[in-house]
Enzyme design. Structure first.
Site, short mmCIF file in Angstrom:
data_model
loop_
_atom_site.label_atom_id
_atom_site.label_comp_id
_atom_site.label_asym_id
_atom_site.label_seq_id
_atom_site.Cartn_x
_atom_site.Cartn_y
_atom_site.Cartn_z
N GLY A 117 46.86 36.45 45.17
CA GLY A 117 46.62 37.82 44.75
C GLY A 117 46.17 37.81 43.31
N ASN A 162 48.36 36.25 40.35
CA ASN A 162 47.86 35.02 39.73
C ASN A 162 47.86 35.13 38.21
OD1 ASN A 162 47.31 33.99 42.29
ND2 ASN A 162 45.13 34.44 42.19
N ASN A 202 36.30 42.29 39.62
CA ASN A 202 36.73 41.58 40.83
C ASN A 202 36.24 42.28 42.11
OD1 ASN A 202 38.04 39.19 41.50
ND2 ASN A 202 39.91 39.77 40.44
N ALA A 210 30.15 28.22 35.82
CA ALA A 210 29.88 26.95 35.14
C ALA A 210 29.15 27.14 33.82
CB ALA A 210 29.08 26.04 36.06
N GLY A 252 30.02 29.30 31.60
CA GLY A 252 30.96 29.79 30.60
C GLY A 252 31.07 31.30 30.59
N ALA A 253 31.19 31.87 29.41
CA ALA A 253 31.40 33.32 29.30
C ALA A 253 30.92 33.82 27.94
CB ALA A 253 32.88 33.64 29.48
N ASP A 285 40.86 34.49 37.64
CA ASP A 285 42.19 34.95 37.24
C ASP A 285 42.77 34.04 36.16
OD1 ASP A 285 41.97 36.89 39.24
OD2 ASP A 285 42.88 35.56 40.73
N ASP A 295 45.34 28.89 44.18
CA ASP A 295 44.97 30.00 43.29
C ASP A 295 45.57 29.85 41.91
OD1 ASP A 295 44.07 30.99 45.78
OD2 ASP A 295 44.32 33.04 45.06
#
Length: 311
Positions: free
Chosen positions: A32, A36, A165, A224, A226-227, A253, A289
């Site tokens: 969940g 998580n 999500n 992959a 990144g952010a 998560d 998870d």
């Protein structure tokens, strides 16, 4: 004092390492998005409470036992007699592909109410309220619960964070956009992938629009690659930590738990992204998870390199 309050549905999970139709050995655990994140934050040393509804059944007991064992506060969890706890099944139709199927329609988790969530916000007095776009997709009452909790927290000066999500098996993009745009008016920090941003804003530049309308930071995840963290002042990028990928389920998560942990510790955006991508790397390196999520003392282990023996 509660550092983070989060709410949503946790489910029993069943995993097989081959197509499920073939039978064989399966692993039983819990899953969940919000639970998580709660586990990830608890492992990093924060006091986190989870609000949810489970069935008065054995899977519900498994969820409660697991969360308590991981140090998550479950005082706001309700067991619903006569209702069933949902479950999610993971199998592998090919060696590097994970297939997910949900069995949650009408589950206990979808019966979450606005009254109990607002009461939990008041009782816990958290520093952060974390929500995802999964909860409002579960049912009308769950949607009202997420919105009421966000508004109550925002009115009380609590920072609200939202991980979009999006799950297309739960609702359409049009329905998701209607609910999430209403929710976003109370949100301080947004987490979304590039293809989820239009669910939050119809503007040509959704990030700029969200920041102009009151969001303090918009974190855009790219797996992959990144952010990026966008604030009214600047934008930052962090590459993903290079590790062999075993299972990508739960990586988002893990990223969120690392980011929120760093925010609670007062780290700057660079530090937040660093801890977030590190937590995500731990998660993708193992099946499950949340099972591989790091402790605070374990965060530095990846810097030692692959193949290191700790003696």
């Amino acid at each position: 004092m509660t550092d983070v309050l989060t709410l949503g549905e946790a489910m029993a999970s069943i995993r097989t390492r081959a197509p499920m139709r073939l039978g064989g050995t399966a692993q039983l655990s819990v899953a969940g998005s919000e639970s998580n994140v709660a586990i990830g934050l608890a492992r990093l040393g924060h006091h986190v409470s989870w609000v949810g509804v489970v069935g008065d059944d054995q899977p519900g007991s498994l969820i409660l036992r697991t969360l308590r064992a991981e140090g998550v506060d479950t005082r706001f969890v309700r067991s619903a007699p006569g209702a069933f706890t949902g479950f999610v099944a993971f199998d592998q139709p090919a060696h590097d592909i994970t297939r997910v199927s949900y069995h949650r329609a009408g589950s206990a988790g979808s019966a979450l109410t606005a009254q109990e969530c607002v009461a939990a916000v008041a009782a816990a007095a958290p520093r952060l309220l974390h929500l995802t776009g999964i909860t409002p997709a579960l049912s009308g009452t769950a949607r009202a619960a997420a919105l009421a909790a966000a508004r109550a927290a925002h009115a009380a000066g609590v920072r609200v964070t939202l991980d979009v999500n999006y799950r297309n098996r739960l609702w359409s993009r049009a329905d998701a956009a209607a609910a999430l745009r209403e929710l976003a008016t109370s949100v301080h920090t947004v987490f979304a992938s590039e293809d989820e941003l239009d669910l939050l804003s119809a503007a040509p530049d959704p990030v700029a629009d969200l920041l102009a309308r009151g969001a303090a930071e918009v974190v855009v995840t790219a797996g992959a690659d990144g952010a990026r963290c966008h604030t009214p002042e600047r934008s930052l990028h962090r590459a993903a930590v290079p590790v062999p990928v075993v299972d990508s389920i739960g990586a988002g998560d893990a990223f969120v738990s690392g980011y929120l942990s760093a925010a609670l510790d007062g780290l700057d955006p660079e530090g937040r992204l660093d801890r977030a991508v590190t937590a995500g790397a731990f998660c993708v390196g193992a099946h499950g998870d949340w099972e591989a999520l790091p402790s605070r003392t374990g965060l530095a282990l990846l810097a030692r390199g692959n193949g290191t023996a700790l003696r």
